[in-house]
Design an enzyme around this catalytic site. Structure first.
Site, PDB file in Angstrom:
ATOM      1  N   ASP A 171      48.608  20.630  52.214  1.00 18.02           N
ATOM      2  CA  ASP A 171      48.880  21.873  51.490  1.00 18.02           C
ATOM      3  C   ASP A 171      49.753  22.777  52.366  1.00 18.02           C
ATOM      4  O   ASP A 171      49.302  23.272  53.401  1.00 18.02           O
ATOM      5  CB  ASP A 171      47.564  22.568  51.146  1.00 18.02           C
ATOM      6  CG  ASP A 171      47.735  23.719  50.160  1.00 18.02           C
ATOM      7  OD1 ASP A 171      48.851  24.253  50.054  1.00 18.02           O
ATOM      8  OD2 ASP A 171      46.740  24.077  49.503  1.00 18.02           O
ATOM      9  N   SER A 180      43.093  28.437  44.776  1.00 18.52           N
ATOM     10  CA  SER A 180      44.107  29.265  45.395  1.00 18.52           C
ATOM     11  C   SER A 180      43.660  30.724  45.462  1.00 18.52           C
ATOM     12  O   SER A 180      42.682  31.027  46.134  1.00 18.52           O
ATOM     13  CB  SER A 180      45.438  29.090  44.656  1.00 18.52           C
ATOM     14  OG  SER A 180      46.507  29.453  45.474  1.00 18.52           O
ATOM     15  N   HIS A 227      49.012  21.293  47.301  1.00 17.52           N
ATOM     16  CA  HIS A 227      48.258  22.376  46.647  1.00 17.52           C
ATOM     17  C   HIS A 227      47.861  21.926  45.241  1.00 17.52           C
ATOM     18  O   HIS A 227      48.428  22.371  44.241  1.00 17.52           O
ATOM     19  CB  HIS A 227      49.151  23.617  46.608  1.00 17.52           C
ATOM     20  CG  HIS A 227      48.428  24.907  46.413  1.00 17.52           C
ATOM     21  ND1 HIS A 227      47.507  25.397  47.306  1.00 17.52           N
ATOM     22  CD2 HIS A 227      48.502  25.834  45.414  1.00 17.52           C
ATOM     23  CE1 HIS A 227      47.059  26.566  46.882  1.00 17.52           C
ATOM     24  NE2 HIS A 227      47.635  26.842  45.727  1.00 17.52           N
TER      25      HIS A 227
END
Length: 649
Positions: A304, A198, A335
């Site tokens: 995601d 991320s 995610h």
């Protein structure tokens, strides 16, 4: 696959002992053979733990001195005593204290001397015994670092780049946050690999895009490639907040007290109009893909909805254009870190990747298929290249059908119109559930039932020509696989996994840092349709992203929507559908009005990348296979929700 916790430490000990004994008994000829795998022959318990503060050359917090960022280091002691140098695996993150890392939200902990005790995740536990150093960097403005969080800008990127430069002997570091003595990284060979999920992955992308020397590889997991595309989709706002709020979410108390000016710059530079500003140009790493020297092992969940898959698609394409060595994993999850959906294969592959890229071992990973793709939950396939070399974009045209808002999708261009009225209370799962019926909030177009499987691989584009009844309008375009399947439940809170109570161990443990993590399994859903790809736009930005303009009601505007990258096989018996609508509930914010939009179908089309190109589409849609059952209101995953605008790690 690993044994359970009580066996793993014993197995690690035995492996190390056998490796050491084998090394002692090798003949000279065998000892000179090139290694193919690093072994856990070094003690994690005896590893050197230290912290340095690296000078970034910036003064973002305005205190009159250069900002220093904290880098916590865990490295094997044996090579240091023997005068041998080791490569570095590095994760630069804003989450080490505020929010935690990984599925169990681990944070750094320290002893009385300020040396790191627990380093989140398994990287240090696993790789330090194998002859790597691990470095965990606190981004500027977070945890024990000076400076301010500027959300992907120069301070963020310089935080990590400065550490790479220090590891290569090109920057200064000190033994404390203020004052202290200079510290050199004489223990490393200067080869660095960056990894992270991320925001951490985003930093890896950004540092690689500087072309910094010594960065040999990056492994970005669910990373951002352009921060504009995190907050907007071609002018349409994805969230009701901006980077100034995100900075406040992660920054330290010191930064909160000294970084108001930086937060104001973030707010002023990112207007909610959706206009592209210089702030976004600075935070666009795709434009600098030509500078990338590092190899890239990219990982992303195809569902995601936090860091949406446009990020990996445009980054991958730019890297390919410039000949960057690449590898990719694509899962059905949202995610989620691959450690939590394909753990054994992930650790093994990552190990071989770092051995090849940082130690130079010829283990064959560079000759293996480029892509691993999760086709069904826990069922993976490979591709020699990605997208496959015979993938070609095919132009599909919508045509009117017998019922309003339910048309056909094929190769022939057709005249006609289709209308819908924006309903912010409904989204892609509502549209797909009713795609075979008339509904006022969407227009749907379906292929014939497929007589052969049809593979979509890459990024699609949908061009629409539309008239709006009001001065503002948002558009959504969605590709849907119509037919029953079992998929990962990406709309669940855990985005496709279930966390279990049992643990498995990956590396060596100490009293303060366990290498044992909770197992997971796939969380699945039985569905009647699957959303394959999606894209959004503000019609007022049809002419340019630089500046949106009010629409003239009744005037026709043409705009091309970029759909997210994916790899999906629409099976025989299913149908492929294109849905065009307004606000996609919870995935984009609605416009200020509720327009009715009328599509000119003659000037509306979709460019979809099919493996096998036009021939594959014709073959798949020209048979007589009956369609899979299509209930009037099909069942999918629950409506996706993404209330937090935080690229959480």
């Amino acid at each position: 696959m690993p044994k359970r916790t009580r066996f793993t430490l014993w197995r690690t000990f035995v492996t190390a002992a056998v490796a050491a004994l084998t090394a002692a008994l090798l003949t000279p000829a065998a000892a000179q053979a090139a290694p193919r795998e690093s072994r856990p022959v070094y003690s994690y318990a005896d590893a050197i733990r230290e912290s340095v503060w690296v000078d970034t050359g910036l003064d973002e917090d305005g205190d009159g001195r250069h900002d220093r960022v904290a880098a916590d280091i865990v490295r094997p002691s044996e090579p240091a005593r023997q005068g041998r140098k080791v490569p570095v695996i590095m994760d630069a993150s804003p989450y080490y204290s505020c929010c935690g890392r990984g599925n169990e939200s681990q944070v750094k902990t320290y002893d009385a001397q300020g040396h790191v005790v627990q380093m989140p995740l398994f990287y240090d536990n696993y790789f330090v015994p194998r002859g790597y150093a691990f470095v965990g960097v606190d981004l500027a403005g977070t945890d024990r670092s000076d400076g301010c969080v500027d959300v992907g800008g120069r301070s963020d990127i310089r935080s990590a780049k400065a550490v790479v430069d220090w590891l290569g002997g090109r920057a200064k570091a000190y033994s404390s946050r203020t004052g202290g003595t200079p510290v050199k990284a004489g223990w490393t060979d200067g080869s660095t690999g960056m990894i992270g999920k991320s925001w951490d992955a985003t930093i890896a992308n950004g540092v690689a895009a500087t072309g910094v020397k010594g960065l040999k590889t990056i492994v970005p997991i669910s990373g951002i490639s352009s921060w504009y595309d995190y907050y907007f989709a071609q002018g349409a706002p994805l969230y009701d907040g901006g980077p100034d709020e995100l900075a406040g979410y992660v920054e330290s108390d010191d930064a909160q007290a000294h970084c108001a000016a930086v937060q104001k710059e973030l707010a002023d530079g990112s207007p909610r109009s959706g206009d592209w500003t210089p702030l976004w140009t600075e935070r666009n790493y795709v434009k600098d893909a030509a500078k990338v020297r590092a190899s890239v092992f990219l990982v992303h969940g195809m569902q995601d909805l936090n860091v949406r898959t446009k990020h990996f698609g445009q980054w991958w394409d730019a890297l390919a254009k410039h000949g960057v060595e690449r590898k990719i994993w694509l899962s059905q999850t949202g995610h989620v870190d691959p450690f939590d959906y394909r753990r054994g294969a992930w650790v093994d592959t990552l190990h071989r990747w770092f051995d090849h890229e940082l130690l130079g071992y010829d283990n064959g990973i560079d000759r293996e298929p480029m892509a691993d793709i999760e086709r069904h939950p826990d069922h993976w396939v490979t591709s020699t290249s990605w997208p496959p070399r015979d993938t070609r974009s095919v132009t599909l045209h919508p045509a009117p059908g017998a019922a309003a808002g339910v048309g056909t999708l094929g190769l022939r261009q057709a005249a006609g119109t289709a209308s819908f009225t924006d309903d912010p209370a409904r989204g892609e799962t509502d549209w797909a559930a009713a795609v075979t019926t008339s509904a006022p909030e969407k227009a749907g177009f379906l292929t014939a039932p497929l007589s052969h499987d049809l593979r979509v691989s890459g990024s699609s584009r949908v061009t629409v020509t539309a008239r709006s009844s009001t001065a503002s309008a948002h558009l959504s375009a969605v590709l849907v696989d119509l037919g029953p399947d079992t998929i990962r439940d990406y709309a669940d809170a855990a985005e496709g996994i279930t966390t279990l109570a049992d643990r498995t161990c990956w590396g060596e443990s100490t009293a303060g840092d366990s290498a044992c993590f909770k197992d997971t399994r796939a969380r699945t859903a039985d569905v009647d349709f699957t959303v394959v790809s999606r894209g959004w736009a503000d019609l007022g930005h049809h002419a340019s992203l630089d500046r949106g303009t009010p629409l003239t009601p009744g005037k026709a505007y043409t705009m091309t929507l970029d759909l997210a990258a994916t790899d999906h096989v629409v099976p025989k018996g299913h149908r492929l559908a294109l849905i065009v609508a307004g606000t996609d509930k919870d995935l984009i914010d609605p416009p200020s009005t509720r327009p009715t939009l009328t599509l000119d179908l003659w000037r509306t089309s979709a460019r979809v990348p099919f493996t096998g190109g036009t021939d594959a589409f014709v073959r798949a849609t020209s048979g007589t296979t009956p369609a899979a059952p299509a209930p009037r209101h099909g069942h999918g995953v629950r409506a996706p929700e993404n209330p937090r605008h935080v690229p959480a790690g």
